[in-house]
Write a protein that holds these residues in place. Structure first.
Motif, PDB file in Angstrom:
ATOM      1  N   GLU A 235       4.020   6.176   1.566  1.00 10.91           N
ATOM      2  CA  GLU A 235       3.898   7.775   1.685  1.00 10.91           C
ATOM      3  C   GLU A 235       5.191   8.002   1.059  1.00 10.91           C
ATOM      4  O   GLU A 235       5.889   9.108   1.559  1.00 10.91           O
ATOM      5  CB  GLU A 235       3.424   8.061   2.821  1.00 10.91           C
ATOM      6  CG  GLU A 235       2.253   7.611   3.322  1.00 10.91           C
ATOM      7  CD  GLU A 235       1.729   8.504   4.577  1.00 10.91           C
ATOM      8  OE1 GLU A 235       2.446   9.302   5.338  1.00 10.91           O
ATOM      9  OE2 GLU A 235       0.423   8.675   4.532  1.00 10.91           O
ATOM     10  N   ALA A 236       5.898   7.576  -0.110  1.00  4.80           N
ATOM     11  CA  ALA A 236       7.187   7.974  -0.580  1.00  4.80           C
ATOM     12  C   ALA A 236       6.949   9.405  -0.996  1.00  4.80           C
ATOM     13  O   ALA A 236       8.250  10.113  -1.232  1.00  4.80           O
ATOM     14  CB  ALA A 236       7.544   7.000  -1.852  1.00  4.80           C
ATOM     15  N   TYR A 237       5.847  10.021  -1.234  1.00  2.86           N
ATOM     16  CA  TYR A 237       5.615  11.297  -1.863  1.00  2.86           C
ATOM     17  C   TYR A 237       6.100  12.626  -0.542  1.00  2.86           C
ATOM     18  O   TYR A 237       5.948  13.583  -0.904  1.00  2.86           O
ATOM     19  CB  TYR A 237       4.164  11.471  -2.464  1.00  2.86           C
ATOM     20  CG  TYR A 237       3.028  11.267  -1.454  1.00  2.86           C
ATOM     21  CD1 TYR A 237       2.655  12.332  -0.583  1.00  2.86           C
ATOM     22  CD2 TYR A 237       2.752   9.914  -1.474  1.00  2.86           C
ATOM     23  CE1 TYR A 237       1.684  11.815   0.333  1.00  2.86           C
ATOM     24  CE2 TYR A 237       1.583   9.631  -0.663  1.00  2.86           C
ATOM     25  CZ  TYR A 237       1.187  10.514   0.303  1.00  2.86           C
ATOM     26  OH  TYR A 237       0.131  10.051   1.116  1.00  2.86           O
TER      27      TYR A 237
ATOM     28  N   GLN B 175       2.671   5.021  -8.920  1.00  2.00           N
ATOM     29  CA  GLN B 175       3.099   4.889  -7.695  1.00  2.00           C
ATOM     30  C   GLN B 175       3.387   6.273  -6.997  1.00  2.00           C
ATOM     31  O   GLN B 175       2.867   6.899  -5.828  1.00  2.00           O
ATOM     32  CB  GLN B 175       4.294   4.162  -7.055  1.00  2.00           C
ATOM     33  CG  GLN B 175       3.810   2.651  -7.431  1.00  2.00           C
ATOM     34  CD  GLN B 175       4.854   1.654  -7.214  1.00  2.00           C
ATOM     35  OE1 GLN B 175       6.135   1.764  -7.737  1.00  2.00           O
ATOM     36  NE2 GLN B 175       4.776   0.855  -6.318  1.00  2.00           N
ATOM     37  N   CYS B 176       4.333   7.110  -7.588  1.00  2.00           N
ATOM     38  CA  CYS B 176       4.761   8.278  -7.285  1.00  2.00           C
ATOM     39  C   CYS B 176       5.644   8.946  -8.232  1.00  2.00           C
ATOM     40  O   CYS B 176       6.659   8.330  -8.763  1.00  2.00           O
ATOM     41  CB  CYS B 176       5.763   8.064  -5.899  1.00  2.00           C
ATOM     42  SG  CYS B 176       6.197   9.829  -5.074  1.00  2.00           S
ATOM     43  N   GLU B 177       5.444  10.082  -8.758  1.00  2.00           N
ATOM     44  CA  GLU B 177       6.082  10.793  -9.785  1.00  2.00           C
ATOM     45  C   GLU B 177       7.481  11.086  -9.238  1.00  2.00           C
ATOM     46  O   GLU B 177       7.631  11.330  -8.090  1.00  2.00           O
ATOM     47  CB  GLU B 177       5.460  12.195 -10.118  1.00  2.00           C
ATOM     48  CG  GLU B 177       4.172  12.069 -10.705  1.00  2.00           C
ATOM     49  CD  GLU B 177       4.129  11.496 -12.281  1.00  2.00           C
ATOM     50  OE1 GLU B 177       5.284  11.503 -12.510  1.00  2.00           O
ATOM     51  OE2 GLU B 177       3.100  11.348 -12.829  1.00  2.00           O
ATOM     52  N   ILE B 178       8.574  10.999 -10.292  1.00  2.00           N
ATOM     53  CA  ILE B 178       9.808  10.810  -9.927  1.00  2.00           C
ATOM     54  C   ILE B 178      10.288  12.071  -8.883  1.00  2.00           C
ATOM     55  O   ILE B 178      11.135  12.081  -8.101  1.00  2.00           O
ATOM     56  CB  ILE B 178      10.966  10.849 -10.949  1.00  2.00           C
ATOM     57  CG1 ILE B 178      12.043  10.455 -10.522  1.00  2.00           C
ATOM     58  CG2 ILE B 178      10.523  11.931 -12.050  1.00  2.00           C
ATOM     59  CD1 ILE B 178      12.955  10.258 -11.831  1.00  2.00           C
TER      60      ILE B 178
ATOM     61  N   GLU C  83       0.867  -0.958   0.215  1.00  2.00           N
ATOM     62  CA  GLU C  83       0.016   0.139  -0.092  1.00  2.00           C
ATOM     63  C   GLU C  83       0.785   1.234   0.070  1.00  2.00           C
ATOM     64  O   GLU C  83       2.096   1.373   0.691  1.00  2.00           O
ATOM     65  CB  GLU C  83      -1.121   0.052   1.306  1.00  2.00           C
ATOM     66  CG  GLU C  83      -1.970  -1.253   1.482  1.00  2.00           C
ATOM     67  CD  GLU C  83      -2.937  -1.096  -0.071  1.00  2.00           C
ATOM     68  OE1 GLU C  83      -3.053  -0.232  -0.335  1.00  2.00           O
ATOM     69  OE2 GLU C  83      -3.176  -2.239  -0.308  1.00  2.00           O
ATOM     70  N   PHE C  84       0.359   2.408  -0.815  1.00  2.00           N
ATOM     71  CA  PHE C  84       1.414   3.497  -1.058  1.00  2.00           C
ATOM     72  C   PHE C  84       1.155   4.242   0.361  1.00  2.00           C
ATOM     73  O   PHE C  84       2.287   5.069   0.728  1.00  2.00           O
ATOM     74  CB  PHE C  84       0.723   4.360  -2.058  1.00  2.00           C
ATOM     75  CG  PHE C  84      -0.458   5.217  -1.881  1.00  2.00           C
ATOM     76  CD1 PHE C  84      -0.278   6.538  -1.142  1.00  2.00           C
ATOM     77  CD2 PHE C  84      -1.606   4.416  -2.205  1.00  2.00           C
ATOM     78  CE1 PHE C  84      -1.528   7.162  -0.822  1.00  2.00           C
ATOM     79  CE2 PHE C  84      -3.018   5.353  -1.814  1.00  2.00           C
ATOM     80  CZ  PHE C  84      -2.998   6.471  -1.180  1.00  2.00           C
ATOM     81  N   ASP C  85       0.455   4.016   1.096  1.00  2.00           N
ATOM     82  CA  ASP C  85       0.239   4.677   2.701  1.00  2.00           C
ATOM     83  C   ASP C  85       0.420   4.094   3.602  1.00  2.00           C
ATOM     84  O   ASP C  85      -0.142   4.214   4.804  1.00  2.00           O
ATOM     85  CB  ASP C  85      -1.299   5.461   2.581  1.00  2.00           C
ATOM     86  CG  ASP C  85      -2.405   4.465   2.573  1.00  2.00           C
ATOM     87  OD1 ASP C  85      -2.043   3.054   2.187  1.00  2.00           O
ATOM     88  OD2 ASP C  85      -3.572   4.659   2.845  1.00  2.00           O
TER      89      ASP C  85
END
Length: 310
Positions: free
Chosen positions: A72-74, A105-108, A38-40
């Motif tokens: 939450e890589a952003y 998933q997350c923009e660079i 999960e991204f979060d």
């Protein structure tokens, strides 16, 4: 835009790690992928995944690690401390890829990092380090005797990182890839910030240099044209950026490039005539002028874009 994960890394097939999984017959013959679903996800989930890899895979068999989504890589920096701690037992670690995330998933340019310098100190045997994303990134090692390949992919590279790499003593480094990116995504790297890299005083083994994905590619070409490090290169890569006829002419007017094996200029804004002139000037060099671009026009203004931005 990056749309696919690596399927191999450092010459090894990538295998996602799942706690409790059956290990391959030779667990050292794969690059282990660490990623929460999960991204979060909460920080504890990624920490548990790292600890499970340490518990279940023989430490000496961990040769390469690919880090995907950590949660939450952003906005949450990659937890480098977990990898530094693990490195004390992963004595065979030779390759590390931080943040193999795709745009979905997350923009660079949203990928969040912190100071990863401690990883190099914790991994004296490391030979390959790839980093995707540069928001908040800091990397300023004094020296690393074993690193052979360093790749920083970004939509906007901070000048502090560029200067840190140029000042580092990296005697074994053969390949360096820097994706400079665009000012509106955090790039403040200028040709002056590249001075340490282009002088090459601390990079005696460098043979492959990419200063690419650059909005300011013409200015980079002007700096490269007379850079001392170019004389010992086999591959020069100025691709993926906003290189125009002006930059190509400046590059050809500088020092001879006939010693190169390859000059990569793909994804460019050269006219057909300028592209042909580069190829003609270097008949013994493999010159890539594929993927020509044209400016996009909005409200009467021209806009030029790098291959990878947001």
């Amino acid at each position: 835009m990056i749309n696919s994960h690596v399927s191999s890394f450092a010459g090894l097939p990538v295998l996602p790690f799942t706690p409790g999984m059956a290990l391959p017959d030779d667990p050292s013959a794969v690059a282990w992928r660490l990623e929460v679903e999960e991204f979060d996800a909460e920080p504890e989930e990624f920490a548990a995944l790292v600890h499970a890899l340490r518990d279940e895979v023989p430490a000496e068999a961990v040769r390469a690690v690919v880090v995907g989504e950590w949660g939450e890589a952003y906005e949450r920096a990659l937890p480098v401390d977990l990898l530094v701690e693990a490195a004390s037992s992963w004595t065979g670690l030779r390759a590390l890829f931080l943040a193999d995330l795709v745009a979905e998933q997350c923009e660079i340019s949203w990928l969040t990092h912190g100071d990863v310098t401690s990883l190099l100190a914790a991994c004296p045997g490391l030979e390959v380090l790839w980093i995707r994303g540069a928001q908040g990134l800091r990397l300023a090692p004094d020296r690393h005797a074993g690193l052979r390949e360093l790749r920083i992919e970004s939509g906007g590279l901070p000048a502090e990182v560029t200067r840190g790499v140029g000042a580092a003593d990296l005697p074994a480094l053969r390949r360096l890839d820097l994706w400079l990116g665009r000012a509106d995504y955090g790039r403040d790297t200028t040709p002056d910030d590249l001075a340490g890299v282009l002088a090459g005083d601390h990079l005696p083994a460098l043979r492959h240099l990419a200063v690419c994905n650059a909005e300011n590619a013409d200015a980079v070409a002007a700096a490269v044209a007379d850079a001392p490090v170019v004389r010992r290169l086999e591959v020069l890569d100025l691709s993926m950026g906003v290189l125009t006829d002006t930059g190509a002419a400046t590059l050809l007017a500088g020092q001879p490039l006939t010693h190169l094996r390859r000059l990569d200029l793909h994804h460019h804004f050269l006219s057909d005539e300028a592209a042909a002139s580069v190829v003609a000037a270097l008949p013994e060099v493999e010159v890539d002028v594929s993927d020509p671009q044209t400016a996009e026009v909005y409200d009467g203004r021209q806009y030029f874009f790098t291959a990878v931005g947001e």
